[in-house]
Design an enzyme around this catalytic site. Structure first.
Site, PDB file in Angstrom:
ATOM      1  N   ASN A 189      -3.218  -9.516   7.604  1.00  7.40           N
ATOM      2  CA  ASN A 189      -2.058  -9.405   8.664  1.00  7.40           C
ATOM      3  C   ASN A 189      -3.343 -10.128   9.960  1.00  7.40           C
ATOM      4  OD1 ASN A 189       0.047  -8.345   9.110  1.00  7.40           O
ATOM      5  ND2 ASN A 189      -0.863  -6.808   8.053  1.00  7.40           N
ATOM      6  N   CYS A 221       0.534  -1.721   0.373  1.00  6.24           N
ATOM      7  CA  CYS A 221       0.016   0.274   0.109  1.00  6.24           C
ATOM      8  C   CYS A 221       0.966   1.571   0.471  1.00  6.24           C
ATOM      9  CB  CYS A 221      -0.704  -0.223   1.299  1.00  6.24           C
ATOM     10  SG  CYS A 221      -2.446  -2.021   1.290  1.00  6.24           S
ATOM     11  N   ARG A 258     -29.307  11.365  10.756  1.00  4.62           N
ATOM     12  CA  ARG A 258     -30.414  12.253  10.994  1.00  4.62           C
ATOM     13  C   ARG A 258     -31.372  12.271  10.298  1.00  4.62           C
ATOM     14  NH1 ARG A 258     -29.672  16.813  14.873  1.00  4.62           N
ATOM     15  NH2 ARG A 258     -31.576  17.457  14.985  1.00  4.62           N
TER      16      ARG A 258
END
Length: 457
Positions: free
Chosen positions: A310, A46, A447
């Site tokens: 991992n 990454c 909301r």
């Protein structure tokens, strides 16, 4: 008598499994043999775009543990050695030394397959030309940097606009290249809904990337030296001195398929919750070569992320070492950075919900990372999906500047817990003006989603 554990692959899942098993069982009880065909162990794929772009200055910063460090823990790590066959019935693997070609068989009591994923490399004219690069390993990253430093031209084309493609486009801009990003979809980052992907297109366009959407690459053009010269689509050609492929990855499961092990619809190995390969008592698998359960949709998915790898390795190592661990599944959380924009998502997109027959509502809100009056407040856009009748949270996407990305973790926890959007509005989140408005943006979206659910009955 001691047992022998054989592991194929020495990156995140494989070496996490080896390390955890060694912590739980000493060498007299468990011999651990690991085969790795590459030059490196335990590295961060990454991080390659950030190394290419110059944010990370030294390749070795991406290496968590070297082969020597693993060997110092009584792990028999055999580098530049590729497993070419798994004999399930004979409980052995055939390995070939990459440099010499010498082959030998090694028996096992327990086997871990951690072969990772391979970049998608479409069968196109010119795809193997000089100057065309993938970015899956540190060797790939070094080869790309060598090309960038050697060539005289400054025109780059990135094929594919997923996480890696967009990150590589930024890295090449940082290195002073003119960058064209060619994408088969309408907007970058297909892991987001198109309306949120449009925000990414605007951002990367603002830093100088030419974004070409709805474009299918048909060929890689080359010059008389065999070096890449352009990328062709059905509509146009884009000049290129270097091409980077960011099309995605597939599970590396050719060995498993040849051995008759069970694969899913995406080509990944299928395991139970202990990461044991289904139907086998002595074989485990983890990392980018497996498919995992999506806790929201209830179907298997292939998600290539180091976080999962991992965890898989830790669970495999614990189970082999005599302990106990399970991996229940994922909700599909991911976060990335594009220039100064943070991009995050978790759960389902609209098309995912439609594909499994869910009726849903969506809401999109704009808010700020801090109280509006506090210095440094940045805007963000939050999109939320909820099930139409129950109000169950289905997914969240966030695009914004500093302070936006990691807010997706609130939604990831809510998804894992199965909360409704109404239950989310009562979450006791931390508040102070430097960190959040009184109503956190994720709760503002919740909301609004409650109102939409009620309006739809």
């Amino acid at each position: 008598m001691s047992e022998r554990l054989v592991i194929i692959g020495a990156d995140a899942a494989g070496m996490s499994a080896a390390s955890q098993a060694r912590r739980m069982r000493d060498p007299g009880e468990l011999e651990i043999v690991v085969f790795e065909r590459g030059h490196f162990t335990s590295f961060s794929a990454c991080g390659i775009p950030y190394w290419v772009g110059g944010d990370v200055t030294d390749r070795d910063q991406l290496i968590a543990r070297t082969p020597e460090e693993h060997r110092s823990r009584d792990i028999d790590l055999r580098m530049r050695t590729e497993v070419v066959e798994i004999d399930i019935d004979g409980r052995r693997v055939r390995a070939r030394e990459v440099d010499s070609g010498a082959e030998s068989w090694t028996g096992y009591d327990k086997l871990v397959i951690a072969t990772g994923a391979r970049p998608i490399r479409p069968s196109l004219p010119g795809i193997d030309a000089e100057g065309v690069h993938g970015v899956q390993t540190l060797d790939d990253g070094q080869a790309l940097i060598d090309t960038l430093e050697r060539i005289e031209g400054r025109r780059a084309v990135v094929v594919g606009a997923g996480y890696i493609g967009v990150e590589m486009a930024e890295a090449l801009i940082n290195r002073g290249f003119e960058v064209t990003l060619v994408n088969r979809g309408p907007e970058p980052m297909s892991t987001l809904d198109p309306d949120m992907g449009a925000l990414i297109r605007t951002a990367i366009g603002g830093m100088g990337v030419k974004v070409v959407g709805n474009a299918e690459v048909t060929a890689i053009r080359t010059d008389d030296r065999g070096h890449v010269s352009a990328v062709a689509t059905e509509q146009a050609e884009y000049p290129a001195d270097v091409v980077v492929l960011g099309i995605g990855v597939r599970p590396e499961t050719d060995l498993a398929r040849a051995a008759g092990l069970p694969l899913g619809v995406h080509g990944g190995l299928l395991t139970d919750v202990s990461m044991r390969v289904r139907g086998r008592d002595d074989v485990w698998a983890g990392g980018d070569c497996v498919e995992v359960l999506d806790l929201i949709s209830g179907i298997e998915r292939h998600i290539a992320l180091g976080t999962h790898a991992n965890k898989h390795g830790q669970i495999i190592g614990a189970n082999i070492g005599g302990g106990y661990g399970t991996f229940p599944g994922v909700v599909g959380t991911a976060v990335s950075k594009v220039c100064d924009l943070e991009v995050a998502r978790t759960g389902l997109r609209e098309k995912d919900a439609r594909a499994i027959g869910l009726q849903y509502v969506t809401v999109t809100i704009e808010s700020t990372s801090r109280s509006g009056y506090y210095p440094g407040a940045e805007t963000m856009t939050v999109k939320m999906l909820a099930e139409r009748r129950t109000g169950r949270l289905l997914g969240v996407q966030i695009v914004g500047r500093e302070g936006a990305g990691k807010r997706v973790d609130i939604a990831a926890v809510a998804l894992t817990a199965g909360l409704t959007v109404e239950q989310m509005t009562a979450l006791d989140l931390g508040y102070a003006p430097p960190f959040s408005p009184v109503w956190d943006p994720v709760l503002v979206a919740a909301r609004k989603a409650v109102t939409a659910v009620r309006a739809r009955g």
